[in-house]
Design an enzyme around this catalytic site. Structure first.
Site, PDB file in Angstrom:
ATOM      1  CB  THR A 135     -31.324 -29.709 -51.617  1.00  0.00           C
ATOM      2  OG1 THR A 135     -32.556 -29.119 -51.171  1.00  0.00           O
ATOM      3  CG2 THR A 135     -31.615 -30.777 -52.655  1.00  0.00           C
ATOM      4  CB  CYS A 136     -31.778 -27.605 -46.521  1.00  0.00           C
ATOM      5  SG  CYS A 136     -33.283 -27.075 -47.362  1.00  0.00           S
ATOM      6  CG  PHE A 137     -29.678 -30.169 -43.770  1.00  0.00           C
ATOM      7  CD1 PHE A 137     -31.002 -30.528 -43.985  1.00  0.00           C
ATOM      8  CD2 PHE A 137     -29.405 -29.159 -42.862  1.00  0.00           C
ATOM      9  CE1 PHE A 137     -32.025 -29.890 -43.288  1.00  0.00           C
ATOM     10  CE2 PHE A 137     -30.416 -28.520 -42.172  1.00  0.00           C
ATOM     11  CZ  PHE A 137     -31.743 -28.884 -42.396  1.00  0.00           C
TER      12      PHE A 137
END
Length: 1606
Positions: free
Chosen positions: A1573-1575
């Site tokens: 989810t961060c990327f």
């Protein structure tokens, strides 16, 4: 012969759904059988196994997929309703199991109804079940079908439909189910010996109802209702008995104003009925204000008369019942009480009807028909108690109907759906009924009739109202011993006296059928026009009613005979309708005094449609009475009781060009041809019955295309009712307000436009005029072959044939009742070369000589004269001909091919007819285009022809959504358009239905107008050529379709796109996904109208051609959206201050805001409105419409690009009030500037950190404690980091996004008590007044404000959608009346009505409001002393302002202040103030809709994947298969949030700025997909099959909920 109805095209089959037949009124009896294509009842490919296609094997069938379908992989994304079996045998089969899978929003109030297969009205269910309160999208219920009065046939086709409880929208429908009832009675043909059986068990009851009162009716928002009663007698629901003349009696009570407990004092209503009939009482709200804002239905009661008789028998005179609902979702309250008294009973024992076949003589003066004529001209008497006593046994004795020299028979015209062979059986008095004619009656009735009461009294009791079947007996010729002259004179007198009353009474009458006598032969024609009614009675009650009324020795068949003969021997059966008590003031009369003004006399048929009350059923003045009345010696006509009169020979016809026509009073050359013209079933429940009315053409019959079913008598007027149907197609348009046309569905002809007339010189009896007179009236010598294909078309002659000349010889036999579907008589002699037969608007055949460009009424022979026409001896007459054909060129038209239904008849317009100034090319063009309609609409040949016409540049141009954009760019064309009412009318007609282009394609004004857009510098399209005619006029030859036209094909919009210089005006339109039961996309994408059109129209074809292209938003849509802005009146008044004083113009704007494109189209010719809108040209063109706020189903993508979200899940409805700002570029600049200033001022930049350690199971409490512990400065400056307990993931924005997503779902959840839904039908939330009872509620709201601020400065989106006033409160902006529209639409409309109307002496209001707190209602003053302050016209503005303030702030002032305080503890108010409420909404919440195109275009691939990779193609196919909710879950799974930034997927953010959605090839095929989810990255293994990928992806999306650390 019924089998041939199967060839009737599906397009018009739905027009017959409301027809009731004389043979049996029930919707499931023989008259309601449908021979329809099974494909009509198919819904998606996986349902075909439940259907038997034409009795063939259940093999695979493919249907064309709509290109607008977002699911091109499978049909699973559509709502379905399935049934366990397609066959059900009552008493033998297992119970049916109904399965539903609903993709759209579901509700606990959803319900499933059982319907007859051809039923279209949701309220006409046979049975229904509520589907329960579990709220699931999938489920099943068990349905048991019992033997009941619904299933009186051996086989009945039904289906089940799923309806949404809140909106009433149809979600899904099952395939058809055949219910077999082995116990159903089998009807057989009748013989003479059956007519005397079992006549002692029926009775007609005369009863009165009085002392009505209702208690506890439903109350509106502001107003108590103004209730009135609508009482009627209807046949028992699904009764096996026929509709009779007394059915449809209707009374209306007085209006009791402003009360929920009305009492109707001193009102008594008398009725006549059978015990099996149903008394229907409907309570309605008059609501006479200018803008109805409430439903007028207050409740209804359907009670079998048998039940009332049983109550009466035990002494109950006053009865009370609880009011019922029409639909399961109706909100109805209250009871109805009334007194029931039996006033008299007509027992069949006292009224034995002689069915002897021996003729008996009687004097005409003693007949009930004569009595009717004597009293028919008087005014209908008002109701009186003693009127009900007029039904006495001694007054209704045996009677005799005069018999002529031949045999006398009464023929009942057959229902439209049944085409049986009916022949007269000579001297035996028997009538043979065809094998398909079950339920039809033909019997001789000869009886002595004793003196009877007056027709007015009987008409009063047998009031044939809005839903009546009328069986009116007209007095025809006297017997051989009776002179006809006195009767003729009397008829004329009565016709004049009754004319005015008749016009008033025609407004809501059903089809009036007549009994006419010619050559001593009576012909009884019956028609039934009755609205279908909801089933509000249990099955058991109906069975009891029928059982109690049926005696053992009597069959339904013999009962039919006895009841029918009883009723039609009574004078009351001949009575017309009494005047409507209330309708005269309510309904719109489209023709008030035209008949008196123009001297037109003959009123033949009343065919009233509820939506289009037609009163203009008169004969064209061109039909001279002396020759226009075949079947009537001397041309005389008797009058109807209520004044529908004929003028006879003594009253000359006047008209535009008939003055010079000599009377042929003694000429009876067409006598006996055909004696009636009204359709047996003219009512169509699903089509507008268009008509024309002018000083020069009046039709004598119903114009609806569904009226003609090939089984009617031809007209005794100038033209048959079949021919007259063309009038509705051949009229031009008037300059009067289009609103009248829209409301009544009429086409009007201005008086100056004269209809084509016959050659005056030819009216000499045996000339060519008689040739044409005979043709429309049909022919005596008819062969049974015509029965083979009864069709719903207008044609009843074969192409290329001509009428037979009668040579003034009377015909002694009327034509038998049989279908006639050809216009030409049976002469097979071909026309000479270069000759063509055409039909004008009056149904008359004329012949066109294409060599000499002349026309003639005479049929040419092979030895035709060189000039091709017998010249007139008078120059004046020749000039008249020329003028007429100039008019014909503009007004004549042909019927649509769908109405031909396989008859392959050719009806063509004299587009280039002689004298009209046309050319060969023009005529050839007309011929070419009209040839398209010779074949049936569904034949392959015809489809090819339609495709050719589809390619017409003019059709493409006019129907293009961007037509008005191009029009406004062409100043000279725009001026022509706005100055010509006729041109506007033609354009709007063609845009509404492209098939109308055939009618107008040779109109000179239209041709010149279209050519103004042509770019002559361009080359001609491929296959086109320009030529010049003899006059030097250029025309264009289309070699592709072998057609010619004067329209230059070099006009814009041919490729569906705007010219380059107009592309900057394109604003892409969002497309909406459609489920079952909703309007077609064609109707929505057409620029000028939202009316649904047939699916195979040209516009639909054009639409499908360019479906893949992005359709621009039509100019009209932009105007509507622009006017629907909340603050529109302030904006308009800035540039036109006079608007504040112009209430009429304000009302028109309100009308457009409410009605949308439909309202704008009606007002498109309004000068004031056009001038006002012209001041805002640029604003309108640059406005991005606020569609979602008014169409909750619309899906908005971030870039306003076309995206079809297949289903709108409940969560998505929360976005229903969100939309882009008006000036998108301006807003984007604001947004960039806002974030730049936040960064410059150090908001959320650190170096400090806010570390939130969150437990998923204590998300709300843990976040509250931590966030409220930070100071204001820390919240503004520090960076935010979120960690979930037990999850090792690092927060590079992924966990933070999920944190805000999850927190907003809980914090703003209405079930937690802080917030509530703003309305029942939306998912926007507002602060709840009940939150005051939550402990520490003000701190919780301060916390909510802080969360809003944190999300704003850290650029995260919240999954919560608030009302517009909420965002205004955040911005500290005052609310106004327009804001209520997003809060409570009904409340807003009520206040808006108060604002726009004078409320003096209308509303009794004070400055108080009622508030309900935990069920206790309390009164609160809006201002000090408000309870004693009346609301008046002077102080209503203050009242509205205070009401708005109260509605927005009621009980939430402190909570709102606390939330705003918390918000500004995090955000600088000066930075936020640059946004308005709509813009702030987008910054905080984003948009929840998924634009697949935008998503895919902004996706990156790694590890070997690319956009064309097979696995990637499978992935996007799976995403397309997902519903919108699943797509949002996928997005949340990969990015941490289900929201999309305003800028679209290109603006998705990662840990270090912008980061697009990414798919990487990773993992084994046994692994589930993995997300970062961060990327914003999805690790997708290379699965070997689509099914595996779909299952794995679905599992990952729906089951995964935690983070992990790599």
């Amino acid at each position: 012969m019924l089998l041939h109805l199967c060839s009737v095209k599906n397009l018009y089959q739905n027009r017959f759904l409301g027809l009731a037949a004389m043979a049996s009124p029930s919707r499931n009896s023989q008259s309601r059988r449908r021979c329809k294509e099974p494909l009509r009842y198919s819904y998606n490919p996986d349902q075909f196994h439940n259907m038997d296609l034409r009795g063939g094997p259940h093999d695979g069938v493919t249907i064309p997929r709509s290109t607008s379908d977002t699911d091109l992989v499978t049909s699973d994304s559509r709502s379905t309703l399935m049934v366990s079996s397609s066959y059900y045998s009552i008493g033998h089969s297992q119970d049916l199991v109904i399965h539903w899978d609903i993709k759209e929003e579901v509700d606990a109030g959803d319900w499933i109804g059982m319907y007859l297969i051809d039923e279209v009205l949701s309220e006409n269910f046979l049975d229904y079940k509520n589907r329960g309160v579990n709220g699931s999208h999938r489920g099943q219920i068990i349905w048991k079908i019992d033997a009941s009065s619904y299933f009186v046939e051996p086989e009945t086709k039904i289906c089940f439909k799923y309806y949404h409880g809140v909106s009433g929208a149809l979600r899904a429908t099952t395939p058809s189910v055949t219910v077999k009832n082995s116990a159903a009675p089998i009807f057989k043909s009748i013989g003479a010996d059956e007519t005397v059986q079992g006549q002692g068990s029926r009775r007609l009851i005369s009863f009165s109802l009085s002392d009505f009162q209702a208690m506890g009716l439903k109350k509106g928002m502001f107003f108590n209702p103004d209730p009135y009663l609508k009482i009627s007698i209807q046949p028992g629901k699904h009764s096996i008995f026929p509709a009779l003349p007394h059915h449809g009696q209707e009374r209306r009570s007085k209006i009791i104003g402003n009360t929920v407990n009305p009492i109707w004092q001193a009102e008594q209503f008398s009725f006549v009925s059978l015990p099996t009939d149903v008394l229907e009482i409907e309570v309605k709200d008059k609501f006479a204000k200018s803008r109805p804002i409430i439903k007028r239905f207050l409740g209804k009661l359907s009670m079998p008369v048998q039940r009332l008789l049983e109550r009466h028998a035990i002494g109950d005179r006053v009865v009370s019942y609880t009011l019922g609902r029409r639909l399961p979702t109706d909100h109805v309250s209250g009871q109805l009480q009334f007194r029931f008294e039996i006033t008299s009973s007509i027992h069949p024992d006292d009224e034995e009807i002689s069915l002897s076949t021996e003729p008996e003589s009687a004097q005409i003066q003693d007949s009930p028909m004569n009595n009717l004529m004597e009293s028919g001209s008087g005014e209908p008497r008002s109701e009186a108690p003693e009127s009900s006593e007029s039904w006495k046994p001694e007054q209704l004795g045996e009677g005799s109907v005069p018999d002529g020299p031949g045999n006398q028979s009464i023929e009942l015209s057959r229902p439209a759906e049944e085409a049986a062979v009916i022949t007269e059986a000579g001297d035996q008095g028997m009538v043979s009924v065809g094998p398909e004619g079950a339920g039809e009656l033909l019997a001789q009735v000869q009886k002595d009739i004793q003196p009877a009461p007056s027709a007015e009294e009987l008409a009063e009791q047998l009031d044939l109202g809005e839903e009546a079947s009328a069986l009116l007996l007209e007095d025809g010729e006297a017997p051989a011993s009776t002179k006809e002259e006195p009767l003729e004179e009397e008829a004329t007198t009565q016709s004049r006296a009754g004319r005015e009353e008749e016009e008033k009474e025609q407004e809501e009458e059903g089809d009036v059928s007549t009994l006419e006598q010619g050559e001593g032969r009576l012909q009884l024609r019956a028609s039934v026009k009755r609205k279908s009614r909801p089933c509000s009675l249990p099955v058991s009650e109906l069975e009891t009613v029928i059982a109690s009324a049926c005696g053992d020795p009597e069959t339904p068949r013999t009962h039919y005979i006895r009841i029918h003969t009883l009723l039609h021997s009574m004078p009351s059966a001949q009575g017309g309708s009494a005047a409507e008590e209330e309708d005269g003031a309510e309904e719109e009369s489209t023709l008030k005094d035209s008949s008196e003004k123009d001297g037109l006399s003959e009123v033949d048929t009343v065919a009233a449609d509820p939506s289009a009350l037609e009163e203009d059923r008169e004969e064209p003045e061109g039909a001279t009475p002396g020759t226009a009345h075949p079947g009537h010696s001397g041309g005389h006509f008797p009058s109807l009781a209520n004044g529908a009169a004929q003028d006879g020979d003594t009253h000359p016809s006047t008209g535009s060009e008939s003055d010079s026509s000599p009377r042929q009073g003694g000429d009876h050359s067409c006598e006996g041809c055909d004696a009636s013209c009204c359709s047996p079933s003219c009512y169509s429940s699903s089509c507008y019955s268009t008509s024309c009315y002018s000083s020069s053409c009046y039709s004598a019959s119903c114009y609806s295309p569904s009226c003609y079913n090939g089984n009617r008598f031809a007209s005794h007027t100038r033209f048959s009712s079949v021919d007259s149907a063309k009038i509705s197609e051949s009229t031009v348009f008037s300059s009067q307000d289009d609103e009248e046309e829209e409301n009544s569905a009429f086409e009007s002809v201005p008086d100056s436009m004269q209809s084509p007339e016959l050659d005056p010189e030819s009216t000499n009896g045996a000339g060519p005029w008689q040739d044409e007179l005979a043709a429309p009236s049909g022919h005596v010598e008819r062969s049974p072959e015509g029965l083979e294909s009864p069709v719903a078309g207008p044609s009843n002659r074969r192409e290329g044939e001509c009428p037979i000349l009668h040579n003034s010889q009377p015909v002694s036999q009327l034509p038998s009742l049989r279908p006639e579907h050809h216009h030409y008589p049976t002469i097979d002699e071909p026309l000479p070369p270069n000759w063509e037969a055409r039909i004008d608007s009056h149904g008359r055949v004329f012949y066109v000589d294409h060599v000499n460009r002349t026309t003639t009424w005479q049929r040419p022979t092979a030895a035709a004269t060189p000039d091709g026409m017998r010249r007139s001896g008078s120059i004046q007459q020749m000039e008249q001909l020329n003028r007429r054909y100039q008019n014909i060129q503009r007004t004549i038209a042909t019927e649509r091919s769908e109405e031909d239904s396989g008859s392959q008849s050719c009806e063509q317009a004299p587009a280039g007819g002689g004298g009209g100034g046309g050319s060969d090319s023009e005529a050839e063009s007309s011929q070419s285009s009209l040839d398209l309609r010779r074949e049936g609409s569904l034949s392959p040949v015809n489809s090819q022809k339609i495709t050719l016409l589809l390619q017409s540049p003019a059709v493409k141009f006019i129907t293009n959504p961007e037509f008005f954009t191009v029009l406004h760019a062409n100043y000279s064309a725009y001026r022509v358009f706005t100055s010509s009412t006729c041109l506007k009318h033609m354009i709007l007609k063609v845009r509404r239905d492209a098939r109308n282009f055939e009618r107008y394609q040779h109109n000179r004004d239209l041709v010149n107008f279209i050519n103004m857009f042509a770019d002559t510098r361009l080359e001609l399209p491929r296959g086109w050529e320009i030529k010049t005619d003899q006059q030097g006029k250029s025309f264009f030859v289309d070699h592709n379709s072998r057609a010619t036209t004067f329209i230059d094909p070099r006009i814009p919009l041919q490729n569906g796109r705007l010219p380059n210089h107009l592309t900057h005006r394109q604003h892409l339109q969002r497309l909406r996904s459609y489920s079952a039961g909703e309007a077609s996309e064609v109707s929505r994408n057409r620029g000028a109208s939202l009316l649904a059109r047939p699916g195979h129209s040209l516009v639909a074809a054009i639409r499908s051609q360019h479906q893949h292209e992005s359709l621009p938003l039509a100019y009209n849509d932009k105007i509507v959206a622009f006017l629907r802005q909340p603050n529109i009146f302030e904006m308009l008044q800035e540039r036109q201050p006079s608007l504040a004083r112009n209430h009429t113009l304000r009302e028109k704007i309100h009308y457009i805001r409410t009605e949308g494109n439909h309202g704008l189209e009606k007002l498109s010719c309004d000068a004031d409105l056009v001038i006002l809108l012209s001041l805002f040209e640029e604003e309108i063109m640059s406005y991005v419409p606020l569609q979602a706020a008014f169409h909750p189903g619309y899906s908005f993508s971030p870039r306003c690009s076309p995206c079809s979200s297949p289903q709108n899940s409940p969560g998505l409805q929360r976005a229903s009030a969100r939309a882009p700002s008006p000036y998108r570029r301006d807003f984007e600049a604001k947004l960039r500037n806002f974030y730049r200033k936040l960064e410059a001022k150090g908001f959320g930049q650190g170096p400090g950190k806010i570390k939130l350690i969150i437990r998923r199971d204590h998300l709300l409490e843990g976040t509250f404690n931590q966030v409220m512990a930070y100071s204001r400065k820390e919240l503004q400056r520090n960076k935010l980091y979120v960690t979930f307990v037990g999850e090792e993931g690092l927060d590079y924005s992924g966990p933070s996004r999920e944190f805000f997503f999850l927190l907003s779902q809980e914090l703003f959840n209405p079930y937690y008590g802080l917030f509530e839904y703003s309305a029942n039908d939306t998912y926007t939330v507002q602060i709840s007044p009940m939150s005051a009872f939550v402990e520490n509620h003000l701190e919780w709201f301060r916390f909510s404000g802080r969360i809003l601020g944190l999300a704003l400065i850290h650029q995260y989106l919240l999954d919560a959608f608030f009302t517009r006033p909420f965002y205004k409160a955040l911005l500290r902006l005052p609310c106004d009346l327009s804001d209520l529209e997003y809060l409570d639409e009904e409340f807003h409309q009520s206040l808006q009505w108060m604002k726009d109307n004078n409320i003096t002496d209308i509303l009794d209001l004070t400055f108080t409001v009622n508030e309900e707190v935990f069920g206790q209602v309390t009164e609160r003053e809006l201002k000090s002393g408000g309870a004693n302050t009346q609301v008046t016209e002077k102080n209503k503005k203050e009242y509205i302002e205070r009401m708005v303030k109260w509605r927005v702030e009621r009980g939430v002032v402190q909570q709102t202040e606390a939330l705003v305080r918390g918000f500004y503890e995090v955000v600088d108010s000066r930075l936020v103030s640059v946004f308005d409420a709509r813009e702030l909404e987008l910054v905080i919440a984003g948009t929840a809709e998924i634009d697949l195109n935008d998503w895919r275009n902004n996706t990156e691939y790694r590890g070997g994947y690319h956009d064309g990779h097979l696995v990637i193609r499978w992935f996007w196919a799976a995403v397309e298969r997902f519903n919108n909710e699943q797509r949002l879950r996928l997005l949340q799974f990969v990015t941490g949030t289900s929201s999309v930034p305003y800028e679209g997927f290109a603006a998705l953010r990662g840990s270090n700025g912008l980061r697009r959605f990414c798919i990487e090839k990773w993992g084994k095929i046994t692994s589930l997909p993995r997300a970062h989810t961060c990327f914003n990255r999805l690790d997708l293994p290379p699965y070997p099959s689509y099914s595996m990928l779909y299952e794995k992806l679905l599992t990952a999306v729906e089951e995964t909920s935690t983070f992990g650390l790599e």
